[in-house]
Write a protein that holds these residues in place. Structure first.
Motif, PDB file in Angstrom:
ATOM      1  N   ASP A   1      -1.912  43.940  66.596  1.00 28.86           N
ATOM      2  CA  ASP A   1      -2.717  43.584  67.762  1.00 28.86           C
ATOM      3  C   ASP A   1      -2.702  44.666  68.840  1.00 28.86           C
ATOM      4  O   ASP A   1      -3.571  44.677  69.716  1.00 28.86           O
ATOM      5  N   ALA A   2      -1.722  45.573  68.781  1.00 31.77           N
ATOM      6  CA  ALA A   2      -1.613  46.611  69.816  1.00 31.77           C
ATOM      7  C   ALA A   2      -2.797  47.561  69.800  1.00 31.77           C
ATOM      8  O   ALA A   2      -3.170  48.122  70.835  1.00 31.77           O
ATOM      9  N   GLY A   3      -3.420  47.754  68.635  1.00 33.42           N
ATOM     10  CA  GLY A   3      -4.573  48.630  68.536  1.00 33.42           C
ATOM     11  C   GLY A   3      -4.259  50.039  69.012  1.00 33.42           C
ATOM     12  O   GLY A   3      -3.204  50.601  68.691  1.00 33.42           O
ATOM     13  N   PRO A   4      -5.137  50.647  69.821  1.00 26.53           N
ATOM     14  CA  PRO A   4      -4.911  52.019  70.294  1.00 26.53           C
ATOM     15  C   PRO A   4      -3.682  52.167  71.173  1.00 26.53           C
ATOM     16  O   PRO A   4      -3.163  53.271  71.328  1.00 26.53           O
ATOM     17  N   CYS A   5      -3.190  51.079  71.765  1.00 30.14           N
ATOM     18  CA  CYS A   5      -1.984  51.177  72.595  1.00 30.14           C
ATOM     19  C   CYS A   5      -0.772  51.618  71.771  1.00 30.14           C
ATOM     20  O   CYS A   5       0.177  52.192  72.320  1.00 30.14           O
ATOM     21  N   LEU A   6      -0.809  51.374  70.471  1.00 27.30           N
ATOM     22  CA  LEU A   6       0.311  51.779  69.626  1.00 27.30           C
ATOM     23  C   LEU A   6       0.436  53.294  69.556  1.00 27.30           C
ATOM     24  O   LEU A   6       1.508  53.822  69.250  1.00 27.30           O
ATOM     25  N   GLU A   7      -0.643  53.993  69.882  1.00 22.23           N
ATOM     26  CA  GLU A   7      -0.611  55.456  69.828  1.00 22.23           C
ATOM     27  C   GLU A   7       0.275  56.066  70.912  1.00 22.23           C
ATOM     28  O   GLU A   7       0.597  57.253  70.848  1.00 22.23           O
ATOM     29  N   TYR A   8       0.679  55.294  71.903  1.00 24.04           N
ATOM     30  CA  TYR A   8       1.588  55.803  72.922  1.00 24.04           C
ATOM     31  C   TYR A   8       3.009  55.958  72.389  1.00 24.04           C
ATOM     32  O   TYR A   8       3.841  56.595  73.027  1.00 24.04           O
ATOM     33  N   PHE A   9       3.281  55.372  71.243  1.00 23.42           N
ATOM     34  CA  PHE A   9       4.651  55.330  70.739  1.00 23.42           C
ATOM     35  C   PHE A   9       4.825  56.221  69.518  1.00 23.42           C
ATOM     36  O   PHE A   9       4.044  56.175  68.573  1.00 23.42           O
TER      37      PHE A   9
ATOM     38  N   CYS B   1       3.806  46.948  56.356  1.00 28.10           N
ATOM     39  CA  CYS B   1       2.699  47.179  57.301  1.00 28.10           C
ATOM     40  C   CYS B   1       2.742  48.572  57.910  1.00 28.10           C
ATOM     41  O   CYS B   1       1.751  49.031  58.477  1.00 28.10           O
ATOM     42  N   LEU B   2       3.868  49.247  57.808  1.00 32.57           N
ATOM     43  CA  LEU B   2       4.066  50.499  58.542  1.00 32.57           C
ATOM     44  C   LEU B   2       3.152  51.642  58.117  1.00 32.57           C
ATOM     45  O   LEU B   2       2.621  52.360  58.980  1.00 32.57           O
ATOM     46  N   PRO B   3       2.941  51.905  56.809  1.00 29.77           N
ATOM     47  CA  PRO B   3       2.082  53.030  56.431  1.00 29.77           C
ATOM     48  C   PRO B   3       0.675  52.953  57.021  1.00 29.77           C
ATOM     49  O   PRO B   3       0.126  53.970  57.463  1.00 29.77           O
ATOM     50  N   ALA B   4       0.090  51.758  57.056  1.00 27.77           N
ATOM     51  CA  ALA B   4      -1.257  51.606  57.608  1.00 27.77           C
ATOM     52  C   ALA B   4      -1.290  51.889  59.107  1.00 27.77           C
ATOM     53  O   ALA B   4      -2.343  52.232  59.657  1.00 27.77           O
ATOM     54  N   LEU B   5      -0.143  51.767  59.770  1.00 34.39           N
ATOM     55  CA  LEU B   5      -0.050  52.031  61.204  1.00 34.39           C
ATOM     56  C   LEU B   5       0.418  53.458  61.483  1.00 34.39           C
ATOM     57  O   LEU B   5       0.634  53.831  62.631  1.00 34.39           O
ATOM     58  N   HIS B   6       0.584  54.238  60.398  1.00 36.58           N
ATOM     59  CA  HIS B   6       0.983  55.648  60.489  1.00 36.58           C
ATOM     60  C   HIS B   6       2.411  55.810  61.017  1.00 36.58           C
ATOM     61  O   HIS B   6       2.692  56.689  61.831  1.00 36.58           O
TER      62      HIS B   6
ATOM     63  N   PRO C   1       2.127  45.298  76.059  1.00 41.15           N
ATOM     64  CA  PRO C   1       1.218  45.055  77.181  1.00 41.15           C
ATOM     65  C   PRO C   1      -0.029  45.933  77.103  1.00 41.15           C
ATOM     66  O   PRO C   1       0.025  47.084  76.666  1.00 41.15           O
ATOM     67  N   LYS C   2      -1.121  45.405  77.547  1.00 37.33           N
ATOM     68  CA  LYS C   2      -2.323  46.206  77.699  1.00 37.33           C
ATOM     69  C   LYS C   2      -2.082  47.244  78.794  1.00 37.33           C
ATOM     70  O   LYS C   2      -1.348  46.994  79.749  1.00 37.33           O
ATOM     71  N   ASN C   3      -2.688  48.403  78.650  1.00 40.14           N
ATOM     72  CA  ASN C   3      -2.538  49.474  79.628  1.00 40.14           C
ATOM     73  C   ASN C   3      -1.077  49.900  79.791  1.00 40.14           C
ATOM     74  O   ASN C   3      -0.590  50.148  80.882  1.00 40.14           O
ATOM     75  N   ILE C   4      -0.364  49.991  78.643  1.00 35.35           N
ATOM     76  CA  ILE C   4       1.040  50.380  78.711  1.00 35.35           C
ATOM     77  C   ILE C   4       1.185  51.797  79.279  1.00 35.35           C
ATOM     78  O   ILE C   4       2.175  52.098  79.959  1.00 35.35           O
ATOM     79  N   GLY C   5       0.209  52.655  79.029  1.00 30.61           N
ATOM     80  CA  GLY C   5       0.275  53.999  79.595  1.00 30.61           C
ATOM     81  C   GLY C   5       0.280  53.970  81.110  1.00 30.61           C
ATOM     82  O   GLY C   5       1.040  54.692  81.757  1.00 30.61           O
TER      83      GLY C   5
END
Length: 263
Positions: A139-147, A164-169, A79-83
């Motif tokens: 597609d999560a973009g910066p929202c993925l940084e919450y996890f 795909c995982l290494p590119a997403l850190h 979801p957008k605005n997951i934080g």
């Protein structure tokens, strides 16, 4: 206490304890309910793209008396605005959401105040194909940084998920495979970090599963080899030994044989 299938028991066993969890594609929210009931996570956000299953999820959550700790969200992927959603849930402002966290913002709240973020959360994504899981993560973009942790269980194309995982850190830290009702399921725990480049064998069958000589994987590899050999033989009989499909099957068969050599 809710009872889960063998597959979902394995999924929740991989979820790091003590963190809020986002259950993507929650269906009837059985995973979310089990995570909270068993004290694995303090709060859970259960999201689904379909209104029908989400209504069933809300009913199950109410029946489990967990409406204050599990929030349902209608959303496609993360979801957008997951934080903001996590913050509202943990501050006691619960209720269903349309995926924007009730703030009216169309984007992720990565730039908002620290208290409105949920660093260190986990996401569980199961019950869908590998290509869809990759799309959701990208597609999560910066929202993925919450996890800081992801528990992924692709029903197909696990190699695409792992690659795909290494590119997403994210890096793979644990893997499981179970057999249930004649089907094989793979579960992957990924945690934030710089992942290594995987070999073809590791991408298809998992660096930890192959490294540990997992017995369920061994059974799967034997069946996989039989199926792939049959497909390639049929393609050859019909003069398609020069086709892209023949090359694809041959490559996977080669990696299967290589994985079997570890046993």
């Amino acid at each position: 206490m809710i009872r889960l299938s063998k597959r979902l028991e394995c999924v929740i066993d991989l979820v790091p304890a003590g963190r809020p969890v986002l259950d993507v594609g929650c269906d009837h929210a059985f995973t979310s309910i089990a995570l909270v009931e068993r004290g694995i996570c303090p709060y859970c956000v259960a999201s689904d793209v379909r209104p029908g299953p989400l209504l069933a999820a809300e009913k199950n959550i109410r029946q489990a008396f967990l409406a204050e700790r599990i929030r349902t969200v209608l959303a496609d992927g993360i979801p957008k605005n997951i934080g903001g959603i996590f913050h509202e849930l943990m501050s006691g402002k619960n209720g269903s959401s349309d995926g924007t966290g009730g703030t009216g913002s169309a984007g992720c709240l990565k730039d908002e105040s620290e208290e409105n973020q949920a660093p260190g959360a986990s996401a569980v994504i199961t019950g869908m194909g590998g290509s869809l899981i990759v799309r959701i993560l990208e597609d999560a973009g910066p929202c993925l940084e919450y996890f800081d942790a992801l528990v992924l269980s692709p029903q197909s194309e696990p190699d695409k998920v792992r690659r795909c995982l290494p590119a997403l850190h994210f890096t793979i830290t644990d893997e499981r495979m179970v057999k249930e009702d004649g089907k094989y399921y793979t579960m992957i725990l990924c945690e934030r970090g710089e992942g290594k480049t995987l070999s073809k064998k590791e991408a298809f069958y998992g660096p930890i599963l192959t490294g540990n000589r997992d017995p369920v994987l061994h059974e799967y590899l034997l069946k996989q080899r039989e199926v792939l050999s049959g497909i390639r033989e049929e393609l050859g009989k019909h003069g398609k030994d020069g086709s892209p499909r023949y090359a694809e099957v041959s490559e996977l068969l080669e990696e299967t044989d290589e994985a079997l050599q570890d046993y």
